[in-house]
Design an enzyme around this catalytic site. Structure first.
Site, PDB file in Angstrom:
ATOM      1  N   CYS A  82       0.825  -1.204   0.000  1.00 12.22           N
ATOM      2  CA  CYS A  82       0.000   0.000   0.000  1.00 12.22           C
ATOM      3  C   CYS A  82       0.862   1.259   0.000  1.00 12.22           C
ATOM      4  O   CYS A  82       2.028   1.240   0.399  1.00 12.22           O
ATOM      5  CB  CYS A  82      -0.909  -0.012   1.225  1.00 12.22           C
ATOM      6  SG  CYS A  82      -2.444   0.882   1.002  1.00 12.22           S
ATOM      7  N   ASP A 137      -5.873  -3.368  11.307  1.00  5.04           N
ATOM      8  CA  ASP A 137      -4.713  -2.492  11.437  1.00  5.04           C
ATOM      9  C   ASP A 137      -4.565  -2.088  12.894  1.00  5.04           C
ATOM     10  O   ASP A 137      -5.521  -2.158  13.680  1.00  5.04           O
ATOM     11  CB  ASP A 137      -4.914  -1.243  10.564  1.00  5.04           C
ATOM     12  CG  ASP A 137      -3.605  -0.541  10.236  1.00  5.04           C
ATOM     13  OD1 ASP A 137      -2.541  -0.978  10.727  1.00  5.04           O
ATOM     14  OD2 ASP A 137      -3.639   0.441   9.476  1.00  5.04           O
TER      15      ASP A 137
END
Length: 232
Positions: free
Chosen positions: A6, A137
């Site tokens: 990412c 996360d």
């Protein structure tokens, strides 16, 4: 297993990372992020990926934080995105709207979470019917992602979410095998762990990551197949 890198900001790095074995690339469509890509940048990156025989096979995921449907729609069209990652405080009704407006895109909901399995289950349950994929996360009160903080993997070993899920949060080539000794996600998501600076990827670290995964008993050779989007 899916491997998502990412925070891609440069076309050449996106193509190189695809060739190294990533199955998905993430683009941060959040103006406040140091990894932000404008619509013009996103179009340039997507054009380059789609012109490359390997790059065109990789999932293209836009990452949004509390964005409007109009903002998401513009990025989906320009970036020819295959996935939409909602990384803010989006509630289930909004996620359902996203799913209805973008039926061909995978809807990924990120949960910035403590490590207690019961607390994670409580967070996820209201979203069961309106998303395709989960991303876990580490929580940080000041940042929505890319913090470099890790989750407590040992406490997640009994986690069995109702959807396929990505493990994120502080993963690096040095600790990914340790993480996979404790948890069994369907994918991993890295950003800061393979960077020299925000948005500038370190290709040597990405290559090291792939080498570590190849040696993991939970990542058999040939497991990283391309194009893992859940929707056609």
């Amino acid at each position: 297993m899916r491997i998502k890198i990412c925070g891609i900001t440069q076309p050449d790095q996106g193509i190189a990372i695809a060739h190294l074995g990533a199955t998905a690339l993430g683009f941060i469509c959040v103006p406040s992020s140091p990894r932000y890509v404008s619509l013009a940048q996103l179009e340039t990156i997507a054009t380059a990926l789609l012109a490359d025989s390997v790059g065109q096979q990789v999932d293209r995921v836009g990452v949004f934080v509390n964005a409007s449907l109009e903002t998401i729609a513009a990025a989906v069209a320009i970036g020819q995105l295959t996935g939409i990652q909602l990384h803010g405080h989006e509630d289930p009704p909004f996620c359902q709207q996203v799913r209805q407006h973008f039926p061909q895109q995978e809807v990924i909901k990120a949960f910035r979470t403590p490590s207690e399995v019961a607390a994670i289950a409580t967070q996820i349950t209201p979203y069961t019917d309106c998303i395709d994929t989960i991303l876990l996360d580490a929580y940080d009160p000041r940042q929505f992602g890319g913090t470099g903080h890790t989750l407590d993997w040992e406490h997640l070993q009994t986690l069995a979410p109702p959807h396929p899920w990505f493990l994120a949060g502080g993963l690096t080539p040095s600790n990914v095998r340790q993480a996979l000794q404790w948890v069994t996600p369907q994918g991993i998501d890295l950003s800061s762990g393979v960077e020299t600076a925000p948005g500038l990827k370190d290709l040597a670290k990405v290559e090291q990551l792939m080498g570590q995964l190849a040696e993991s008993p939970r990542f058999p050779a040939g497991d990283a197949t391309r194009t893992h989007s859940l929707k056609p």
